[in-house]
Scaffold this active site. Sequence first.
Site, short mmCIF file in Angstrom:
data_model
loop_
_atom_site.label_atom_id
_atom_site.label_comp_id
_atom_site.label_asym_id
_atom_site.label_seq_id
_atom_site.Cartn_x
_atom_site.Cartn_y
_atom_site.Cartn_z
N ARG A 1 0.82 -1.22 0.00
CA ARG A 1 0.00 0.00 0.00
C ARG A 1 0.85 1.26 0.00
O ARG A 1 0.69 2.15 -0.85
CB ARG A 1 -0.91 0.01 1.24
CG ARG A 1 -2.10 -0.91 1.17
CD ARG A 1 -2.86 -0.90 2.50
NE ARG A 1 -2.04 -1.47 3.56
CZ ARG A 1 -2.39 -2.53 4.31
NH1 ARG A 1 -3.55 -3.10 4.14
NH2 ARG A 1 -1.57 -2.98 5.23
N ILE A 2 1.77 1.37 0.98
CA ILE A 2 2.53 2.61 1.14
C ILE A 2 3.57 2.75 0.03
O ILE A 2 3.69 3.83 -0.57
CB ILE A 2 3.20 2.66 2.53
CG1 ILE A 2 2.14 2.64 3.64
CG2 ILE A 2 4.07 3.92 2.66
CD1 ILE A 2 2.69 2.43 5.06
N ARG B 1 10.71 0.73 9.12
CA ARG B 1 11.18 0.46 10.47
C ARG B 1 12.70 0.54 10.48
O ARG B 1 13.36 0.07 9.53
CB ARG B 1 10.73 -0.92 10.95
CG ARG B 1 9.26 -1.03 11.36
CD ARG B 1 8.94 -0.24 12.62
NE ARG B 1 7.55 -0.35 13.03
CZ ARG B 1 6.57 0.49 12.68
NH1 ARG B 1 6.85 1.53 11.90
NH2 ARG B 1 5.34 0.32 13.12
N ASP C 1 13.12 8.50 8.71
CA ASP C 1 12.01 8.76 9.65
C ASP C 1 12.11 7.82 10.84
O ASP C 1 11.48 8.04 11.87
CB ASP C 1 10.67 8.55 8.92
CG ASP C 1 9.47 8.78 9.82
OD1 ASP C 1 9.42 9.84 10.50
OD2 ASP C 1 8.58 7.92 9.86
N GLU D 1 15.44 3.32 18.30
CA GLU D 1 14.68 4.53 18.69
C GLU D 1 14.49 4.58 20.20
O GLU D 1 14.27 3.55 20.82
CB GLU D 1 13.31 4.52 17.99
CG GLU D 1 13.41 5.02 16.58
CD GLU D 1 12.09 4.95 15.80
OE1 GLU D 1 11.04 5.25 16.39
OE2 GLU D 1 12.15 4.60 14.62
N HIS E 1 10.17 9.77 13.50
CA HIS E 1 9.08 8.81 13.27
C HIS E 1 7.71 9.53 13.18
O HIS E 1 6.79 9.24 13.95
CB HIS E 1 9.06 7.76 14.40
CG HIS E 1 8.42 6.46 13.99
ND1 HIS E 1 8.79 5.24 14.51
CD2 HIS E 1 7.41 6.19 13.13
CE1 HIS E 1 8.03 4.28 14.00
NE2 HIS E 1 7.19 4.83 13.15
N ALA F 1 5.97 9.83 10.11
CA ALA F 1 5.39 9.60 8.77
C ALA F 1 3.87 9.60 8.77
O ALA F 1 3.24 10.05 7.81
CB ALA F 1 5.94 8.32 8.16
C1 GLV Z 1 3.89 3.69 12.28
O1 GLV Z 1 5.08 3.58 12.26
C2 GLV Z 1 2.96 2.66 11.96
O2 GLV Z 1 3.38 1.50 11.76
O3 GLV Z 1 1.78 2.96 11.89
#
Ligand code: GLV
Length: 355
Positions: free
Chosen positions: A162-163, A260, A284, A289, A307, A309
Amino acid sequence: GKYRVVSTKSMPGTRWIRLLTDNDCRLEICTEKKTILSVDDILALIGDHCHGVIGQLTEDWGEVLFSALKRAGGTAFSNMAVGYNNVDVDAANRNGIAIGNTPGVLTETTAELAASLSVAAARRIVEADQFMRAGLYDGWLPHLFVGNLLKGQTVGVIGAGRIGSAYARMMIEGFKMNLIYYDLYQSTRLEKFVTAYGQFLKANGEQGVTWKRAGSMEEVLREADVISLHPVLDKTTYHLINPERLAMMKKEAVLVNASRGPVIDEAALVEHLKANPMFRVGLDVFEDEPYMKPGLAEMKNAVVVPHIASASKWTREGMATLAALNVLGKIKGYPVWGNPNAVEPFLDENATPPP
Ligand code: GLV
Ligand code: GLV
């Protein structure tokens, strides 16, 4: 309310709150000030009576928490995230806890951030901003902050879900880039989009754009000018970007990661950035982290953001609403099978429902 639901964090918007409190739930939002809750903090929140929990990607949801939730009478957990590498799905299954995530509402927001990082890195936006604020600008110069032109270059996408697909469309349509992608699955929709867009450009007397589905990830790394990583984090994608693969990339490539952190060997990346000043990254997410590996913060060829996004108002309210729906649905007897946000073993859209 009949059901006690805990949210480990305050979340944007009020719709998710009303959804729960209008439907027999007594909602408790954790007010603890520290950013990342420990397992012990969450155990205390669950207590001995809790039906469902909305949790965050910073939390370690494994056997300890799922068995505690089960003992407290709980059946539902939702991550407020699409990624769920912080969740031990087997442990949840063992304890009869249904798991949800929040896909869909963050697709475009996350892709927009990856596109922003791509442009920021290619055009050295942050470096130039710092230069301005430091009072160093004393007049236009032909050499000042020369970066990369995206038009006609090749965008490489690793993980065209999707992304990744949304990101590809933005870079292709926005900057007229060619596409090379690597994914276990063919993305016919994306291929059709590039073909149609290429024809549209040519019909208008412009140079077209092309696509290619790479046979290997290495092919993408070698050929692309801008590479964005969009895989799921699991054992097979841990340190996907390692020293050998960094060495395959073009010396002036741009690498973006909004998936990630552990997908990149970050210490190796810092060495690569030091050795290759024209190589640029937009990050990001980070391996450890909230920390960055030593040296990364000093690199001018890195753009780093914390992070964020999925951080648009619409998306974050949507994620909160989906998380609440996931938990509410399970508690009120909504069939898990019918819940589009239930994760494994219910994630596979192509599998047939149980009889
Ligand atoms: C954010 O990093 C998510 O996985 O929604
Ligand atoms: C740059 O500012 C130009 O006008 O070429």
